[in-house]
Motif scaffolding. Structure first.
Motif, PDB file in Angstrom:
ATOM      1  N   GLU A 143      32.349  11.639  25.623  1.00 42.64           N
ATOM      2  CA  GLU A 143      31.095  12.151  26.171  1.00 42.64           C
ATOM      3  C   GLU A 143      29.963  12.256  25.150  1.00 42.64           C
ATOM      4  O   GLU A 143      28.786  12.201  25.516  1.00 42.64           O
ATOM      5  N   GLU A 144      30.301  12.420  23.864  1.00 43.59           N
ATOM      6  CA  GLU A 144      29.267  12.638  22.850  1.00 43.59           C
ATOM      7  C   GLU A 144      29.278  11.588  21.747  1.00 43.59           C
ATOM      8  O   GLU A 144      28.449  11.644  20.830  1.00 43.59           O
ATOM      9  N   ASN A 145      30.226  10.647  21.811  1.00 41.07           N
ATOM     10  CA  ASN A 145      30.374   9.661  20.735  1.00 41.07           C
ATOM     11  C   ASN A 145      30.532  10.361  19.389  1.00 41.07           C
ATOM     12  O   ASN A 145      29.957   9.938  18.366  1.00 41.07           O
ATOM     13  N   TYR A 192      38.205  11.274   8.694  1.00 43.52           N
ATOM     14  CA  TYR A 192      37.639  11.227  10.040  1.00 43.52           C
ATOM     15  C   TYR A 192      36.510  10.203  10.120  1.00 43.52           C
ATOM     16  O   TYR A 192      36.246   9.645  11.191  1.00 43.52           O
ATOM     17  N   GLU A 193      35.864   9.936   8.999  1.00 43.51           N
ATOM     18  CA  GLU A 193      34.887   8.837   8.965  1.00 43.51           C
ATOM     19  C   GLU A 193      35.589   7.512   9.254  1.00 43.51           C
ATOM     20  O   GLU A 193      35.072   6.663   9.999  1.00 43.51           O
ATOM     21  N   ASP A 194      36.766   7.317   8.663  1.00 43.07           N
ATOM     22  CA  ASP A 194      37.535   6.097   8.910  1.00 43.07           C
ATOM     23  C   ASP A 194      37.938   5.985  10.376  1.00 43.07           C
ATOM     24  O   ASP A 194      37.833   4.906  10.983  1.00 43.07           O
ATOM     25  N   LEU A 199      37.399   3.725  15.932  1.00 38.57           N
ATOM     26  CA  LEU A 199      37.083   3.976  17.333  1.00 38.57           C
ATOM     27  C   LEU A 199      35.796   3.258  17.738  1.00 38.57           C
ATOM     28  O   LEU A 199      35.666   2.807  18.886  1.00 38.57           O
ATOM     29  N   SER A 200      34.854   3.134  16.825  1.00 35.66           N
ATOM     30  CA  SER A 200      33.630   2.374  17.106  1.00 35.66           C
ATOM     31  C   SER A 200      33.970   0.915  17.371  1.00 35.66           C
ATOM     32  O   SER A 200      33.443   0.295  18.305  1.00 35.66           O
ATOM     33  N   ASP A 201      34.874   0.358  16.551  1.00 36.82           N
ATOM     34  CA  ASP A 201      35.293  -1.041  16.749  1.00 36.82           C
ATOM     35  C   ASP A 201      35.956  -1.225  18.111  1.00 36.82           C
ATOM     36  O   ASP A 201      35.702  -2.209  18.810  1.00 36.82           O
ATOM     37  N   ARG A 208      30.537   8.835  15.646  1.00 36.06           N
ATOM     38  CA  ARG A 208      30.214   9.465  14.364  1.00 36.06           C
ATOM     39  C   ARG A 208      31.097  10.679  14.128  1.00 36.06           C
ATOM     40  O   ARG A 208      31.584  11.309  15.068  1.00 36.06           O
ATOM     41  N   HIS A 209      31.298  10.980  12.865  1.00 35.36           N
ATOM     42  CA  HIS A 209      32.005  12.193  12.473  1.00 35.36           C
ATOM     43  C   HIS A 209      30.974  13.257  12.142  1.00 35.36           C
ATOM     44  O   HIS A 209      30.113  13.056  11.284  1.00 35.36           O
ATOM     45  N   VAL A 210      31.062  14.402  12.812  1.00 35.89           N
ATOM     46  CA  VAL A 210      30.153  15.524  12.587  1.00 35.89           C
ATOM     47  C   VAL A 210      30.876  16.539  11.706  1.00 35.89           C
ATOM     48  O   VAL A 210      31.864  17.150  12.123  1.00 35.89           O
TER      49      VAL A 210
END
Length: 277
Positions: A143-145, A192-194, A199-201, A208-210
């Motif tokens: 829902e929030e990417n 979590y950045e990885d 997940l983007s791929d 994005r990781h917040v």
């Protein structure tokens, strides 16, 4: 002595997978659940002393601690003592890579089993990959990417629940008890950045990781309905991760099961539909 294997939380994230694998192996399985409906189901609630009836005819049990409290040994010990009295010999406890023997939460149960149980094993997995598909990150990715954590850029050896279940079944079915604990991880440590990049791929969207503070994360958990103490405990675990506590991998899954654990990328590809809007 009985021959059934009781799986507590047998309809949960790891429990259901343990039930399926035990059934495939030919074992006689009983499912411990708060809401029994099937023929193999037995009522089980750590907060209800009547749960001791679930151990009748069982020689082994897969233990999942209650998730709504932190005083695990206090609530679990009386029922575990009754299990031993009823003939249960082997106990396989699901704990955490961050909880040492005699530490908080399941760490106290770990120590008690090691000192008391005839046969025992404690599985200490790192963070579940399923936290992204049907756990706390699933909704925010979809829902929030976004993925929220207080881990900064630190890495974690995320593990598939299927591999945890395979390790549990190996411990439950082995001819010789483990009588030890094992830290379980996936094949690589990722930040979590990885995971956001993977997940983007997979989704074709920018995930994005917040990065949150520990307090902000605790507040977020409370807003989601977790008790204050439990929310703070979970948030503090993220803070510990941020210092590098989970930046490791082990070969324990392969040693127990004979099969290497699955990667996060494979997991993400298999669950791509989960994050589609």
């Amino acid at each position: 002595m009985g021959k059934d294997i009781l799986v507590i939380g047998g309809k949960g994230k790891t429990g259901q997978r343990v039930v399926d694998r035990l059934t495939d192996s030919g074992a006689e399985v009983a499912v411990g659940t708060r809401t029994p409906t099937g023929a193999r189901d037995r009522f089980f609630n750590w907060a209800d002393s009547a749960s001791v009836e679930a151990f009748e005819g069982c020689s082994a049990v897969y233990l999942v601690a209650p998730t709504d409290r932190t005083d695990h040994l206090d609530v679990m010990r009386p029922i575990l003592e009754s299990a031993i009295e009823r003939g249960v010999r082997r106990f396989v406890l699901l704990s955490s890579s961050m909880l040492d023997r005699d530490g908080p939460m399941m760490g106290g149960v770990h120590a008690w089993l090691a000192d008391t149980a005839p046969e025992w094993a404690v599985l200490r997995p790192s963070w579940f990959m399923q936290n992204f598909s049907d756990g706390p990150h699933a909704h925010t990715v979809r829902e929030e990417n976004a993925i929220y954590s207080a881990t900064g850029t630190a890495r974690v050896g995320f593990i598939d629940a299927e591999d945890i279940a395979a390790a549990a079944v190996a411990c439950l079915n082995s001819a010789t008890p483990l009588n030890d604990d094992r830290i379980l991880t996936g094949p690589e440590a990722l930040s979590y950045e990885d995971t956001a990049r993977i997940l983007s791929d997979v989704t074709g969207r920018t995930i994005r990781h917040v990065a949150l503070t520990t307090q902000d994360l605790a507040d977020r958990f409370e807003e989601q309905g977790l008790p204050t103490d439990y929310a703070r405990m979970l948030a503090n675990m993220d803070e510990t991760i941020s210092a590098g506590a989970e930046d490791r991998t082990t070969a324990r899954v392969a040693q127990l099961t004979g099969t290497s654990p699955g990667s996060f990328r494979s997991f993400a590809a298999e669950n791509a539909a989960t994050w589609m809007v």
